[in-house]
Design a protein around this motif. Structure first.
Motif, PDB file in Angstrom:
ATOM      1  N   THR A 158      49.754 -41.983 -13.997  1.00 55.85           N
ATOM      2  CA  THR A 158      49.961 -42.103 -12.567  1.00 55.85           C
ATOM      3  C   THR A 158      48.836 -41.331 -11.865  1.00 55.85           C
ATOM      4  N   ARG A 159      48.735 -41.478 -10.569  1.00 55.32           N
ATOM      5  CA  ARG A 159      47.657 -40.803  -9.843  1.00 55.32           C
ATOM      6  C   ARG A 159      47.698 -39.296 -10.070  1.00 55.32           C
ATOM      7  N   GLY A 160      46.511 -38.726 -10.327  1.00 55.66           N
ATOM      8  CA  GLY A 160      46.411 -37.289 -10.507  1.00 55.66           C
ATOM      9  C   GLY A 160      46.832 -36.793 -11.871  1.00 55.66           C
ATOM     10  N   THR A 161      46.993 -37.708 -12.847  1.00 54.53           N
ATOM     11  CA  THR A 161      47.378 -37.290 -14.205  1.00 54.53           C
ATOM     12  C   THR A 161      46.337 -37.762 -15.206  1.00 54.53           C
ATOM     13  N   GLY A 162      46.327 -37.117 -16.360  1.00 54.35           N
ATOM     14  CA  GLY A 162      45.412 -37.486 -17.434  1.00 54.35           C
ATOM     15  C   GLY A 162      46.090 -37.356 -18.774  1.00 54.35           C
ATOM     16  N   ILE A 192      41.490 -33.229 -21.719  1.00 50.76           N
ATOM     17  CA  ILE A 192      41.890 -34.477 -21.077  1.00 50.76           C
ATOM     18  C   ILE A 192      40.762 -35.500 -21.209  1.00 50.76           C
ATOM     19  N   ASP A 193      41.051 -36.591 -21.913  1.00 46.94           N
ATOM     20  CA  ASP A 193      40.026 -37.606 -22.178  1.00 46.94           C
ATOM     21  C   ASP A 193      39.965 -38.681 -21.103  1.00 46.94           C
ATOM     22  N   LEU A 194      41.118 -39.057 -20.570  1.00 44.92           N
ATOM     23  CA  LEU A 194      41.190 -40.086 -19.529  1.00 44.92           C
ATOM     24  C   LEU A 194      41.997 -39.537 -18.363  1.00 44.92           C
ATOM     25  N   HIS A 195      41.502 -39.734 -17.136  1.00 47.34           N
ATOM     26  CA  HIS A 195      42.185 -39.206 -15.956  1.00 47.34           C
ATOM     27  C   HIS A 195      42.130 -40.229 -14.825  1.00 47.34           C
ATOM     28  N   LEU A 196      43.301 -40.456 -14.194  1.00 42.07           N
ATOM     29  CA  LEU A 196      43.384 -41.379 -13.070  1.00 42.07           C
ATOM     30  C   LEU A 196      43.350 -40.577 -11.774  1.00 42.07           C
ATOM     31  N   GLY A 197      42.293 -40.766 -10.995  1.00 43.69           N
ATOM     32  CA  GLY A 197      42.111 -39.996  -9.775  1.00 43.69           C
ATOM     33  C   GLY A 197      42.937 -40.486  -8.609  1.00 43.69           C
ATOM     34  N   GLU A 198      42.819 -39.768  -7.497  1.00 38.72           N
ATOM     35  CA  GLU A 198      43.602 -40.087  -6.306  1.00 38.72           C
ATOM     36  C   GLU A 198      43.211 -41.421  -5.684  1.00 38.72           C
ATOM     37  N   PHE A 199      42.022 -41.908  -5.976  1.00 38.35           N
ATOM     38  CA  PHE A 199      41.555 -43.177  -5.424  1.00 38.35           C
ATOM     39  C   PHE A 199      41.654 -44.310  -6.459  1.00 38.35           C
ATOM     40  N   ASN A 200      42.540 -44.153  -7.429  1.00 39.00           N
ATOM     41  CA  ASN A 200      42.819 -45.173  -8.449  1.00 39.00           C
ATOM     42  C   ASN A 200      41.658 -45.415  -9.409  1.00 39.00           C
ATOM     43  N   LEU A 201      40.713 -44.509  -9.458  1.00 41.33           N
ATOM     44  CA  LEU A 201      39.597 -44.654 -10.393  1.00 41.33           C
ATOM     45  C   LEU A 201      39.877 -43.856 -11.664  1.00 41.33           C
ATOM     46  N   LEU A 202      39.580 -44.475 -12.810  1.00 38.99           N
ATOM     47  CA  LEU A 202      39.789 -43.842 -14.105  1.00 38.99           C
ATOM     48  C   LEU A 202      38.479 -43.213 -14.561  1.00 38.99           C
ATOM     49  N   HIS A 203      38.549 -41.955 -14.975  1.00 38.78           N
ATOM     50  CA  HIS A 203      37.372 -41.221 -15.448  1.00 38.78           C
ATOM     51  C   HIS A 203      37.546 -40.859 -16.926  1.00 38.78           C
ATOM     52  N   ALA A 204      36.423 -40.812 -17.636  1.00 38.17           N
ATOM     53  CA  ALA A 204      36.416 -40.451 -19.055  1.00 38.17           C
ATOM     54  C   ALA A 204      35.706 -39.125 -19.247  1.00 38.17           C
TER      55      ALA A 204
END
Length: 219
Positions: A104-108, A128-140
């Motif tokens: 969900t938003r703000g979790t990884g 944390i390998d994968l994180h979903l940011g507040e703007f719905n973008l996934l970061h690695a």
């Protein structure tokens, strides 16, 4: 034959079979001789018989279906051949289990280990390998993502080559379209692969989420 009043009668009464009396000639008076059958008869209607037959056939068919299901299972209790299981437990031929990650938003999530539960955090840092940011973008954690296409069975070869090349195509992705695939690097230096299974990112509340199928390998 002498009657009860002393008169004579030429009529004879004879016995047939087991006590059945029949008359020969005319016996004086209205006396009737014969065997009265008082036995009770039970009549079964066709409708009742049909119901009984229907119940018996239902029981027989039900037992046959149950027997088929039981015998179709494997002796060790595993599912029958051809049965499918969820991505959380399915193990491909290469022995690497496909993990289901729900963010969900703000979790990884740390996808290097077996525990891929989502935890709140500031981004794809630390373990944390994968994180979903507040703007719905996934970061690695490894820096970015590499576009991937092809069957899951050959994902290891494709992603290993992509990560080794060191030039990712996207710094962040929008994990909203089911079926899209990407390669990435984890915090432990493993090669990762993901496919978007489902997502609902339009909500402005914390209910927004994305579900990913993830696999990782040692390079």
């Amino acid at each position: 034959m002498t009657g009860p009043d002393g008169t004579q009668s030429d009529n004879d009464a004879r016995v047939q079979g087991s006590g059945t009396v029949y008359q020969v000639g005319q016996i004086r008076g209205d006396a009737r001789m014969g065997n009265i059958d008082n036995s009770r008869r039970t009549t079964v209607s066709l409708g009742t018989f049909g119901v009984v037959v229907g119940v018996v056939m239902t029981l027989v068919i039900g037992f046959a279906v149950w027997k088929f299901v039981v015998t179709d299972a494997q002796p060790d209790g595993s599912p029958p051949a051809g049965a499918t299981t969820s991505s959380e437990t399915r193990t491909p031929p290469d022995g690497v289990r496909t993990k289901e990650v729900r963010l969900t938003r703000g979790t990884g999530a740390d996808v290097d280990g077996n525990d891929v539960a989502a935890t709140p955090g500031p981004g794809a840092i630390g373990e944390i390998d994968l994180h979903l940011g507040e703007f719905n973008l996934l970061h690695a954690n490894g820096g970015g993502f590499y576009d991937d296409r092809g069957p899951e069975q050959q994902a290891q070869q494709r992603c290993t080559a992509a990560v080794a090349g060191g030039k990712y195509t996207d710094e962040a992705i929008l994990p909203a379209a089911p079926g899209t695939q990407h390669c990435f690097a984890t915090s432990d230096g493993q090669v990762g692969w993901l496919r978007v299974k489902s997502a609902e990112l339009a909500s402005v509340n914390s209910d927004a989420f994305t579900v990913l199928a993830v696999r990782v390998w040692r390079p």
